[in-house]
Design a protein around this motif. Structure first.
Motif, PDB file in Angstrom:
ATOM      1  N   VAL A 259       0.872  -1.177   0.000  1.00 48.63           N
ATOM      2  CA  VAL A 259       0.000   0.000   0.000  1.00 48.63           C
ATOM      3  C   VAL A 259       0.907   1.224   0.000  1.00 48.63           C
ATOM      4  CG1 VAL A 259      -1.852   1.227   1.176  1.00 48.63           C
ATOM      5  CG2 VAL A 259      -1.767  -1.289   1.255  1.00 48.63           C
ATOM      6  N   VAL A 260       1.180   1.755  -1.161  1.00 49.22           N
ATOM      7  CA  VAL A 260       2.104   2.882  -1.296  1.00 49.22           C
ATOM      8  C   VAL A 260       1.505   4.124  -0.658  1.00 49.22           C
ATOM      9  CG1 VAL A 260       3.433   4.286  -2.917  1.00 49.22           C
ATOM     10  CG2 VAL A 260       2.979   1.867  -3.422  1.00 49.22           C
ATOM     11  N   SER A 261       0.223   4.364  -0.899  1.00 44.53           N
ATOM     12  CA  SER A 261      -0.483   5.509  -0.334  1.00 44.53           C
ATOM     13  C   SER A 261      -1.968   5.176  -0.318  1.00 44.53           C
ATOM     14  CB  SER A 261      -0.221   6.776  -1.163  1.00 44.53           C
ATOM     15  OG  SER A 261      -0.752   6.628  -2.472  1.00 44.53           O
ATOM     16  N   LYS A 262      -2.772   6.133   0.112  1.00 41.23           N
ATOM     17  CA  LYS A 262      -4.216   5.904   0.118  1.00 41.23           C
ATOM     18  C   LYS A 262      -4.769   5.717  -1.294  1.00 41.23           C
ATOM     19  CE  LYS A 262      -5.221   8.418   4.396  1.00 41.23           C
ATOM     20  NZ  LYS A 262      -6.006   9.519   5.014  1.00 41.23           N
ATOM     21  N   GLN A 263      -4.063   6.249  -2.266  1.00 42.50           N
ATOM     22  CA  GLN A 263      -4.544   6.172  -3.641  1.00 42.50           C
ATOM     23  C   GLN A 263      -3.885   5.047  -4.452  1.00 42.50           C
ATOM     24  OE1 GLN A 263      -3.393   9.213  -2.339  1.00 42.50           O
ATOM     25  NE2 GLN A 263      -5.497   9.830  -1.798  1.00 42.50           N
ATOM     26  N   LEU A 264      -2.709   4.574  -4.035  1.00 45.78           N
ATOM     27  CA  LEU A 264      -1.956   3.641  -4.868  1.00 45.78           C
ATOM     28  C   LEU A 264      -1.664   2.331  -4.128  1.00 45.78           C
ATOM     29  CD1 LEU A 264      -0.396   3.071  -7.500  1.00 45.78           C
ATOM     30  CD2 LEU A 264       1.611   4.139  -6.440  1.00 45.78           C
ATOM     31  N   ASN A 265      -1.987   1.238  -4.783  1.00 42.77           N
ATOM     32  CA  ASN A 265      -1.714  -0.104  -4.262  1.00 42.77           C
ATOM     33  C   ASN A 265      -1.026  -0.927  -5.352  1.00 42.77           C
ATOM     34  OD1 ASN A 265      -2.552  -3.119  -3.908  1.00 42.77           O
ATOM     35  ND2 ASN A 265      -2.796  -2.209  -1.882  1.00 42.77           N
ATOM     36  N   VAL A 266       0.107  -1.554  -5.008  1.00 42.77           N
ATOM     37  CA  VAL A 266       0.879  -2.338  -5.973  1.00 42.77           C
ATOM     38  C   VAL A 266       0.899  -3.791  -5.516  1.00 42.77           C
ATOM     39  CG1 VAL A 266       3.124  -2.658  -7.075  1.00 42.77           C
ATOM     40  CG2 VAL A 266       2.305  -0.353  -6.558  1.00 42.77           C
ATOM     41  N   GLN A 267       0.691  -4.705  -6.453  1.00 42.47           N
ATOM     42  CA  GLN A 267       0.662  -6.134  -6.138  1.00 42.47           C
ATOM     43  C   GLN A 267       1.553  -6.902  -7.101  1.00 42.47           C
ATOM     44  OE1 GLN A 267      -3.519  -7.197  -6.238  1.00 42.47           O
ATOM     45  NE2 GLN A 267      -3.722  -6.906  -4.028  1.00 42.47           N
ATOM     46  N   LEU A 268       2.293  -7.865  -6.543  1.00 42.07           N
ATOM     47  CA  LEU A 268       3.144  -8.749  -7.330  1.00 42.07           C
ATOM     48  C   LEU A 268       2.794 -10.191  -6.961  1.00 42.07           C
ATOM     49  CD1 LEU A 268       5.615  -9.423  -9.160  1.00 42.07           C
ATOM     50  CD2 LEU A 268       7.031  -9.245  -7.090  1.00 42.07           C
ATOM     51  N   ALA A 269       2.565 -11.033  -7.955  1.00 36.66           N
ATOM     52  CA  ALA A 269       2.228 -12.428  -7.705  1.00 36.66           C
ATOM     53  C   ALA A 269       3.026 -13.313  -8.650  1.00 36.66           C
ATOM     54  CB  ALA A 269       0.735 -12.673  -7.885  1.00 36.66           C
ATOM     55  N   GLY A 270       3.521 -14.407  -8.124  1.00 38.61           N
ATOM     56  CA  GLY A 270       4.276 -15.350  -8.942  1.00 38.61           C
ATOM     57  C   GLY A 270       3.895 -16.776  -8.615  1.00 38.61           C
ATOM     58  N   ARG A 271       3.679 -17.581  -9.648  1.00 38.35           N
ATOM     59  CA  ARG A 271       3.368 -18.996  -9.476  1.00 38.35           C
ATOM     60  C   ARG A 271       4.536 -19.830  -9.972  1.00 38.35           C
ATOM     61  NH1 ARG A 271      -1.671 -19.883 -12.221  1.00 38.35           N
ATOM     62  NH2 ARG A 271      -0.446 -19.938 -14.132  1.00 38.35           N
ATOM     63  N   ASN A 272       4.917 -20.827  -9.185  1.00 39.62           N
ATOM     64  CA  ASN A 272       6.067 -21.676  -9.509  1.00 39.62           C
ATOM     65  C   ASN A 272       7.286 -20.801  -9.813  1.00 39.62           C
ATOM     66  OD1 ASN A 272       7.689 -23.849 -10.102  1.00 39.62           O
ATOM     67  ND2 ASN A 272       6.630 -24.412 -11.994  1.00 39.62           N
ATOM     68  N   ILE A 273       7.642 -19.946  -8.848  1.00 40.46           N
ATOM     69  CA  ILE A 273       8.651 -18.913  -9.089  1.00 40.46           C
ATOM     70  C   ILE A 273      10.034 -19.496  -9.368  1.00 40.46           C
ATOM     71  CG2 ILE A 273       7.409 -17.181  -7.766  1.00 40.46           C
ATOM     72  CD1 ILE A 273       9.230 -17.759  -5.398  1.00 40.46           C
ATOM     73  N   PHE A 274      10.294 -20.722  -8.946  1.00 47.37           N
ATOM     74  CA  PHE A 274      11.595 -21.344  -9.223  1.00 47.37           C
ATOM     75  C   PHE A 274      11.584 -22.193 -10.491  1.00 47.37           C
ATOM     76  CE2 PHE A 274      11.803 -20.826  -4.486  1.00 47.37           C
ATOM     77  CZ  PHE A 274      12.773 -19.823  -4.498  1.00 47.37           C
ATOM     78  N   LYS A 275      10.474 -22.121 -11.208  1.00 49.04           N
ATOM     79  CA  LYS A 275      10.344 -22.789 -12.513  1.00 49.04           C
ATOM     80  C   LYS A 275      10.647 -24.286 -12.418  1.00 49.04           C
ATOM     81  CE  LYS A 275      11.280 -21.735 -17.374  1.00 49.04           C
ATOM     82  NZ  LYS A 275      12.146 -20.972 -18.326  1.00 49.04           N
TER      83      LYS A 275
END
Length: 308
Positions: A259-275
């Motif tokens: 939650v960067v600020s009240k207006q900005l939210n950043v999300q990162l998702a990874g599946r099987n990140i080690f391949k």
């Protein structure tokens, strides 16, 4: 504790057919109750074969499937020095009765010569005892039974760099079996490619600090048998040379929210990140098991949401 009951009505198309029955010829070989003489279609090494009409017909006596499920769960959340600990054990039992099956599945449980003695599928002439038809209809078997115990443990604690909550879930599949027409005809489905795994294990760690939330998941699939190209006959698995053991598989997923600020939210998702690559096994001409491995492999997703 939780108790549920359910039922599945027979499909109308299995009870009757508007267009009527369909017929074609099939062979009866080595009939133990009738010996053909002038009506044999062929005789091979003393084994006599004759033809009968096969009827693809509905079964008006098909009964609905019924199920009963029982769930018993107990959890412990202590206070004092062990505050933050959560331990739970859950027992699950599910029984399905009058399960729908096809005549092809009947050969899994009963020897072929014994199936010829069942009037439901092979009605006979009352005088000569000769099979007069083969009824290829859906029918009811005794059913299936499943039992499992799930163990869960997590611990929430706080540090100078945020809160951590490791968690582990272990599911022990005790029973997964299907029963044919009698209680003596059972097939164990555990640890096989078309059944369920003998156990499942999932571990995770959640970390929250200030406006950042992170979840790391580890999924483990144990080794199992690929008997896809083998089959059961009279409760015995045939072609054992075609059965292969598949190696275990462990994959890791990750998700991060900021939650960067009240207006900005950043999300990162990874599946099987080690391949992690899928264990090699042949299913329908594919070199992996699609039921246990996502063909997309490693995938990453980054998103941002801005509210004005």
């Amino acid at each position: 504790a939780k108790f549920t009951r359910g039922f599945k009505a027979p499909p109308p198309t299995q009870l009757y057919q508007v267009q009527g029955s369909q017929q074609f010829l099939s062979s009866v070989t080595g009939d133990p109750l009738y010996t053909c003489t002038t009506d044999c279609s062929r005789i091979t090494n003393g084994v006599r074969t004759y033809n009968v009409p096969t009827t693809l017909a509905p079964n008006p006596n098909l009964r609905p499937e019924t199920s009963r499920q029982q769930i018993y769960s107990v959890s412990w959340q202590p206070t004092g020095p062990l505050s933050g600990l959560n331990v739970a054990v859950t027992y699950n039992r599910n029984r399905i009765r009058n399960q729908f099956a096809t005549t092809k599945e009947l050969f899994f449980y009963i020897p072929a010569l014994d199936i010829l003695k069942i009037p439901l599928f092979y009605p006979r002439d009352p005088v000569t005892n000769k099979v007069i038809a083969y009824n290829n209809a859906r029918y009811n078997i005794v059913g299936s039974r499943y039992e499992s115990i799930a163990y869960e443990a997590s611990y929430l604690f706080y540090t100078g760099i945020g809160s951590f909550q490791p968690k582990i879930t272990y599911i022990d599949n005790i029973v997964a079996e299907t029963t044919g027409l009698t209680e003596a005809q059972k097939i164990d489905q555990r640890g096989r490619i078309l059944g369920i795994d003998k156990y499942k294990m999932v571990g995770s760690v959640q970390w929250n600090w200030n406006k950042v939330s992170t979840n790391l998941y580890v999924y483990h699939t144990p080794s199992y048998l690929n008997d896809y190209y083998s089959f059961y006959a009279a409760g015995v698995q045939q072609n054992p040379e075609l059965i292969r053991r598949v190696k275990p598989l462990t994959t890791v997923d990750l998700s991060v929210s900021w939650v960067v600020s009240k207006q900005l939210n950043v999300q990162l998702a990874g599946r099987n990140i080690f391949k992690t690559a899928a264990p090699f096994t042949v299913v329908d001409s594919l070199p992996y098991d699609t039921a246990r491995y996502n063909v997309e492999g490693r995938s990453l997703m980054l998103s941002a949401r801005l509210s004005m």
